[in-house]
Structures are given as C-alpha cells and as structure tokens.
Design a protein around this motif. Structure first.
Motif, PDB file in Angstrom:
ATOM      1  N   ASN A   1       0.840  -1.210   0.000  1.00  0.00           N
ATOM      2  CA  ASN A   1       0.000   0.000   0.000  1.00  0.00           C
ATOM      3  C   ASN A   1       0.871   1.254   0.000  1.00  0.00           C
ATOM      4  N   GLN A   2       1.938   1.252   0.793  1.00  0.00           N
ATOM      5  CA  GLN A   2       2.818   2.417   0.868  1.00  0.00           C
ATOM      6  C   GLN A   2       3.536   2.653  -0.466  1.00  0.00           C
ATOM      7  N   GLU A   3       4.010   1.578  -1.076  1.00  0.00           N
ATOM      8  CA  GLU A   3       4.692   1.720  -2.372  1.00  0.00           C
ATOM      9  C   GLU A   3       3.732   2.224  -3.444  1.00  0.00           C
ATOM     10  N   ALA A   4       2.493   1.735  -3.420  1.00  0.00           N
ATOM     11  CA  ALA A   4       1.481   2.206  -4.371  1.00  0.00           C
ATOM     12  C   ALA A   4       1.180   3.679  -4.128  1.00  0.00           C
ATOM     13  N   ALA A   5       1.086   4.068  -2.874  1.00  0.00           N
ATOM     14  CA  ALA A   5       0.839   5.478  -2.530  1.00  0.00           C
ATOM     15  C   ALA A   5       1.965   6.358  -3.045  1.00  0.00           C
ATOM     16  N   ASP A   6       3.208   5.926  -2.839  1.00  0.00           N
ATOM     17  CA  ASP A   6       4.355   6.689  -3.328  1.00  0.00           C
ATOM     18  C   ASP A   6       4.315   6.810  -4.855  1.00  0.00           C
TER      19      ASP A   6
ATOM     20  N   ASN B   1      -1.508   9.532  -0.196  1.00  0.00           N
ATOM     21  CA  ASN B   1      -1.094   8.905   1.058  1.00  0.00           C
ATOM     22  C   ASN B   1      -1.593   7.466   1.164  1.00  0.00           C
ATOM     23  N   ARG B   2      -0.974   6.721   2.061  1.00  0.00           N
ATOM     24  CA  ARG B   2      -1.262   5.296   2.231  1.00  0.00           C
ATOM     25  C   ARG B   2      -2.714   5.037   2.598  1.00  0.00           C
ATOM     26  N   LYS B   3      -3.286   5.876   3.466  1.00  0.00           N
ATOM     27  CA  LYS B   3      -4.692   5.691   3.885  1.00  0.00           C
ATOM     28  C   LYS B   3      -5.629   5.809   2.684  1.00  0.00           C
ATOM     29  N   THR B   4      -5.323   6.707   1.761  1.00  0.00           N
ATOM     30  CA  THR B   4      -6.145   6.865   0.563  1.00  0.00           C
ATOM     31  C   THR B   4      -6.057   5.598  -0.293  1.00  0.00           C
ATOM     32  N   VAL B   5      -4.858   5.055  -0.432  1.00  0.00           N
ATOM     33  CA  VAL B   5      -4.686   3.801  -1.180  1.00  0.00           C
ATOM     34  C   VAL B   5      -5.482   2.685  -0.503  1.00  0.00           C
ATOM     35  N   GLU B   6      -5.424   2.611   0.821  1.00  0.00           N
ATOM     36  CA  GLU B   6      -6.166   1.583   1.551  1.00  0.00           C
ATOM     37  C   GLU B   6      -7.666   1.694   1.291  1.00  0.00           C
ATOM     38  N   GLY B   7      -8.174   2.916   1.240  1.00  0.00           N
ATOM     39  CA  GLY B   7      -9.592   3.130   0.941  1.00  0.00           C
ATOM     40  C   GLY B   7      -9.946   2.688  -0.470  1.00  0.00           C
ATOM     41  N   HIS B   8      -9.121   3.088  -1.444  1.00  0.00           N
ATOM     42  CA  HIS B   8      -9.358   2.663  -2.837  1.00  0.00           C
ATOM     43  C   HIS B   8      -9.264   1.139  -2.969  1.00  0.00           C
ATOM     44  N   ARG B   9      -8.287   0.579  -2.267  1.00  0.00           N
ATOM     45  CA  ARG B   9      -8.101  -0.876  -2.317  1.00  0.00           C
ATOM     46  C   ARG B   9      -9.319  -1.591  -1.752  1.00  0.00           C
ATOM     47  N   ALA B  10      -9.841  -1.127  -0.649  1.00  0.00           N
ATOM     48  CA  ALA B  10     -11.024  -1.750  -0.039  1.00  0.00           C
ATOM     49  C   ALA B  10     -12.230  -1.681  -0.982  1.00  0.00           C
TER      50      ALA B  10
END
Length: 142
Positions: free
Chosen positions: A94-99, A104-113
């Motif tokens: 998630n962090q690598e995708a965010a970078d 930010n990582r939390k946004t990636v986590e939301g999109h991923r969910a």
C-alpha cells in the motif's frame, strides 16, 4: 424402455442452435429422451424437479460467462481504483502504491477496499487470478 429409463432425460445446454439440434437428433436416435436449452438460466427456469438424468453442456459457455462477469466488475472500477489494482497485483505494498501515485497510504487503503469489494474478492490471490484472466498482467512461464 423400462420405467426408470423413461423418467431420465439428457439435458443439452448450448448457445448454438445447430449444435443443440444435432445433439438432440443423435441422442434421440439411440432412444434417449432429450430436452435442449440455450443457456444455464433457461435450464434452471424450466427444469422439471422430479426428473433425473444428465447434462451435456458446452464448458466454453461457463468460461465466457465468468470472463464477462470479471470484465464487468473491472469496468465498474474508477480510474484510481484501476490504478491501485494494477500496482497491488504487481506486488507493491500500500505504501509503495501510494508513493507511486503521489497520494497517502490511507487513501490507497480506501481505494483498495472499494476495489476489492467491487471485484468481489477476499484475497490478493483471487485478485491476481482475475488480473491474469483479464490479461492485465503478464504471467511468467517456465
């Protein structure tokens, strides 16, 4: 025919009318009782519950239908969810995708969910299988 044979049927399910007709003719020529259906839903809707027998079905229909459902789910994703999916199935965290995306990582986590829910998968392994089936990632052959 014995009473047991009389109650049994062969159910032919195929989306090609010529194939259905040919199979019906062939099977009836050896004394079998045959019902034909264009697709599985038609069979389910019309299945006489008190009849036993067997199903002869074009398995390519099952794969085409599954492929179509997977593509529809993928098409329902937003642009960002598709981007996240692409990075996640390539093995990025998630962090690598965010970078990579500059978010930010939390946004990636939301999109991923949201993406996982829309794709109707419970694991990364299932998601990777779908990505491979949809040819979104290349497979490594030995």
């Amino acid at each position: 025919m014995t009473p047991d044979q009389d109650a049994q049927k062969v159910f032919v399910i195929d989306d090609d009318a010529d194939v259905r007709d040919s199979l019906k003719w062939l099977l009836e020529s050896v004394g079998l009782s045959v019902d034909t259906f264009e697709n599985a839903l038609e069979f389910i809707d019309q299945y006489p519950g008190n009849t036993s027998g067997c199903i002869v079905m074009d398995v390519r229909m099952a794969r085409q239908s599954a492929q179509s459902r997977m593509q529809e789910r993928y098409n329902s994703l937003t642009r960002r969810e598709k981007q996240v999916m692409g990075l996640i199935v390539k093995g990025l965290s998630n962090q690598e995708a965010a970078d990579e995306l500059g978010i930010n990582r939390k946004t990636v986590e939301g999109h991923r969910a949201h993406m996982m829910a829309k794709m109707k998968v419970d694991s990364l392994a299932e998601l990777v299988q779908i990505a491979i089936a949809l040819e979104l990632v290349e497979t490594v052959e030995s």
